[in-house]
Design a protein around this motif. Sequence first.
Motif, PDB file in Angstrom:
ATOM      1  N   ALA A  20      55.401  24.774  63.063  1.00 54.63           N
ATOM      2  CA  ALA A  20      56.440  23.801  62.711  1.00 54.63           C
ATOM      3  C   ALA A  20      55.892  22.380  62.808  1.00 54.63           C
ATOM      4  N   ALA A  21      55.040  22.110  63.803  1.00 48.18           N
ATOM      5  CA  ALA A  21      54.468  20.769  63.957  1.00 48.18           C
ATOM      6  C   ALA A  21      53.581  20.415  62.758  1.00 48.18           C
ATOM      7  N   MET A  22      52.801  21.374  62.286  1.00 49.18           N
ATOM      8  CA  MET A  22      51.927  21.091  61.137  1.00 49.18           C
ATOM      9  C   MET A  22      52.755  20.908  59.862  1.00 49.18           C
ATOM     10  N   ALA A  23      53.807  21.700  59.725  1.00 49.24           N
ATOM     11  CA  ALA A  23      54.703  21.505  58.578  1.00 49.24           C
ATOM     12  C   ALA A  23      55.360  20.133  58.649  1.00 49.24           C
ATOM     13  N   LEU A  24      55.711  19.703  59.859  1.00 48.07           N
ATOM     14  CA  LEU A  24      56.328  18.381  60.025  1.00 48.07           C
ATOM     15  C   LEU A  24      55.366  17.273  59.615  1.00 48.07           C
ATOM     16  N   ALA A  25      54.081  17.439  59.902  1.00 44.08           N
ATOM     17  CA  ALA A  25      53.100  16.429  59.481  1.00 44.08           C
ATOM     18  C   ALA A  25      53.120  16.274  57.961  1.00 44.08           C
ATOM     19  N   GLY A  26      53.199  17.391  57.244  1.00 44.95           N
ATOM     20  CA  GLY A  26      53.282  17.319  55.788  1.00 44.95           C
ATOM     21  C   GLY A  26      54.573  16.665  55.321  1.00 44.95           C
ATOM     22  N   LEU A  27      55.678  16.993  55.969  1.00 42.03           N
ATOM     23  CA  LEU A  27      56.967  16.391  55.596  1.00 42.03           C
ATOM     24  C   LEU A  27      56.957  14.879  55.822  1.00 42.03           C
ATOM     25  N   VAL A  28      56.299  14.434  56.885  1.00 41.83           N
ATOM     26  CA  VAL A  28      56.236  12.996  57.158  1.00 41.83           C
ATOM     27  C   VAL A  28      55.477  12.267  56.047  1.00 41.83           C
ATOM     28  N   VAL A  29      54.392  12.865  55.588  1.00 46.33           N
ATOM     29  CA  VAL A  29      53.637  12.267  54.485  1.00 46.33           C
ATOM     30  C   VAL A  29      54.528  12.105  53.250  1.00 46.33           C
ATOM     31  N   ILE A  30      55.262  13.161  52.925  1.00 47.64           N
ATOM     32  CA  ILE A  30      56.152  13.124  51.749  1.00 47.64           C
ATOM     33  C   ILE A  30      57.266  12.100  51.952  1.00 47.64           C
ATOM     34  N   HIS A  31      57.808  12.037  53.166  1.00 47.82           N
ATOM     35  CA  HIS A  31      58.900  11.096  53.448  1.00 47.82           C
ATOM     36  C   HIS A  31      58.425   9.647  53.290  1.00 47.82           C
ATOM     37  N   ILE A  32      57.260   9.340  53.830  1.00 43.29           N
ATOM     38  CA  ILE A  32      56.727   7.973  53.710  1.00 43.29           C
ATOM     39  C   ILE A  32      56.456   7.638  52.243  1.00 43.29           C
ATOM     40  N   TYR A  33      55.942   8.622  51.506  1.00 42.68           N
ATOM     41  CA  TYR A  33      55.686   8.396  50.073  1.00 42.68           C
ATOM     42  C   TYR A  33      56.962   7.998  49.341  1.00 42.68           C
ATOM     43  N   PHE A  34      58.038   8.727  49.562  1.00 41.82           N
ATOM     44  CA  PHE A  34      59.294   8.390  48.878  1.00 41.82           C
ATOM     45  C   PHE A  34      59.865   7.068  49.385  1.00 41.82           C
ATOM     46  N   ALA A  35      59.652   6.773  50.660  1.00 38.78           N
ATOM     47  CA  ALA A  35      60.206   5.533  51.219  1.00 38.78           C
ATOM     48  C   ALA A  35      59.593   4.287  50.576  1.00 38.78           C
ATOM     49  N   ILE A  36      58.331   4.390  50.152  1.00 39.77           N
ATOM     50  CA  ILE A  36      57.662   3.204  49.591  1.00 39.77           C
ATOM     51  C   ILE A  36      57.623   3.199  48.069  1.00 39.77           C
ATOM     52  N   ARG A  37      58.109   4.252  47.421  1.00 37.34           N
ATOM     53  CA  ARG A  37      58.126   4.243  45.953  1.00 37.34           C
ATOM     54  C   ARG A  37      59.057   3.124  45.467  1.00 37.34           C
ATOM     55  N   PRO A  38      58.685   2.419  44.422  1.00 36.81           N
ATOM     56  CA  PRO A  38      59.482   1.265  43.972  1.00 36.81           C
ATOM     57  C   PRO A  38      60.936   1.600  43.678  1.00 36.81           C
ATOM     58  N   GLU A  39      61.172   2.735  42.973  1.00 36.03           N
ATOM     59  CA  GLU A  39      62.556   3.057  42.601  1.00 36.03           C
ATOM     60  C   GLU A  39      63.380   3.558  43.781  1.00 36.03           C
ATOM     61  N   LYS A  40      62.715   3.869  44.901  1.00 32.29           N
ATOM     62  CA  LYS A  40      63.442   4.356  46.081  1.00 32.29           C
ATOM     63  C   LYS A  40      63.646   3.271  47.135  1.00 32.29           C
ATOM     64  N   ARG A  41      63.061   2.100  46.928  1.00 35.46           N
ATOM     65  CA  ARG A  41      63.127   1.071  47.955  1.00 35.46           C
ATOM     66  C   ARG A  41      64.553   0.622  48.278  1.00 35.46           C
ATOM     67  N   PRO A  42      65.462   0.573  47.317  1.00 39.25           N
ATOM     68  CA  PRO A  42      66.847   0.236  47.708  1.00 39.25           C
ATOM     69  C   PRO A  42      67.441   1.213  48.716  1.00 39.25           C
ATOM     70  N   ILE A  43      67.050   2.502  48.592  1.00 41.98           N
ATOM     71  CA  ILE A  43      67.522   3.488  49.562  1.00 41.98           C
ATOM     72  C   ILE A  43      66.874   3.235  50.918  1.00 41.98           C
ATOM     73  N   THR A  44      65.574   2.941  50.900  1.00 43.88           N
ATOM     74  CA  THR A  44      64.887   2.622  52.156  1.00 43.88           C
ATOM     75  C   THR A  44      65.497   1.387  52.797  1.00 43.88           C
ATOM     76  N   ARG A  45      65.765   0.381  51.968  1.00 42.63           N
ATOM     77  CA  ARG A  45      66.354  -0.856  52.495  1.00 42.63           C
ATOM     78  C   ARG A  45      67.722  -0.583  53.124  1.00 42.63           C
ATOM     79  N   SER A  46      68.477   0.354  52.530  1.00 41.81           N
ATOM     80  CA  SER A  46      69.795   0.663  53.091  1.00 41.81           C
ATOM     81  C   SER A  46      69.686   1.271  54.478  1.00 41.81           C
ATOM     82  N   MET A  47      68.549   1.904  54.776  1.00 43.04           N
ATOM     83  CA  MET A  47      68.352   2.451  56.119  1.00 43.04           C
ATOM     84  C   MET A  47      68.033   1.346  57.129  1.00 43.04           C
ATOM     85  N   LEU A  48      67.717   0.150  56.614  1.00 40.44           N
ATOM     86  CA  LEU A  48      67.478  -0.997  57.485  1.00 40.44           C
ATOM     87  C   LEU A  48      68.743  -1.840  57.654  1.00 40.44           C
TER      88      LEU A  48
END
Length: 281
Positions: free
Chosen positions: A218-246
Motif C-alpha cells: 500500500a505504501a508503494m502504491a501511495l507513492a505512485g498516487l502522490v506522483v499522479i496527484h502532484i501532476y494534476f495539481a500543477i497542470r494549467p487547466e487544473k490550477r483553479p481547482i488547486t487554488r480552491s484547496m488553498l
Amino acid sequence: MNLVVRGASPWGQPIILHAAWSLLWLCLAGAAAFVVVHALWVRRRAGAPAGPVPPELAGAFPGAVARHSFVARVFHWLMAACVLTLLATAFSPRFGLAFDWVGPHVLAGAVLVAAIAFHIAHAITCQDVGAIWPVPADWPQLRAVLFPPRDGAAMPRAGKYPLGNKLFHLGAVVVGLTLAATGTAMLWRVRTPFVTRDPYRFFGDGGWGVVYALHGLAAMALAGLVVIHIYFAIRPEKRPITRSMLVGTMDRDFYLGHHDPARWGGEGPAPKESAKEAGSA
C-alpha cells in the motif's frame, strides 16, 4: 515478478516476510507512464474544455464560488504533510539514508489515522458524501475520454468532483485504509507512548508477515498516487481547482465552464432558482 519476500520463521516454517521493495520502482514507473500518456491525450483531444455559458446563468452566481470549507482544507494539507513525512521516513532508509526514522514515522502515522477518522465523521455529518463517489451520471465524462468529442464539441461538465478526481479518491481510500489498519496494528510491534509493546498480540510470525506485506504494498502504491496527484495539481487547466484547496473558492467562469450547476450548486448558500433552471436546461 514477486510481490513479497518470503523467508522462514524461527521454527523453520515458510512465511511471508514483507513486500518486495523493488516494486517501488514499478509503481513510480507506472505513475510516470500515466503522466506521459495523459499529457499526450490532453494535447491531442479534439473537444473544447468547456461549453458556452448562458449570460442569465452567469449572472446568477457570485464571482467566487465556494468549493472547500476551512475544515476540509485543513484536513487536506494536514493529510498531505503526514503522507509526505510517512513516505520520506519509510523509503529514505531504503535508499541508504540512515537515521532514526521510526519515531517520526509513527507520529505522522498516528496523526494521519486520527485525521482520517475525523474526515470520515465530518464527511458523513457535514458534507455531501455521495458527491465524491462515481455515479451513472459520470458516464458522459468517461465516454468523452474514450471517444473525445469532435468538431470542437464541449467536454461534459462534472458535479463538484470530475470523474478522474473521484477515481483517484477511490484509490486513495483503498490504499489509505489499508495503511491505517495495518499501521495501527503494527504499533504493538514497536515501543511507543500509545500502547504497550506486545509483538504477538494479534498474529504469529506468518500473520505479521502478511501485515507487513500489505503495509509495504500500500505504501508503494501511495507513492505512485502522490506522483499522479502532484501532476494534476500543477497542470494549467487544473490550477483553479488547486487554488480552491488553498482559498476555498473558484472563479465563477471556471465553475460554470467545468461544473454542471444542476449537479452541484457550489458550497454554502444555494444559487437562485433561475440559475438552477438555466443549468438544467
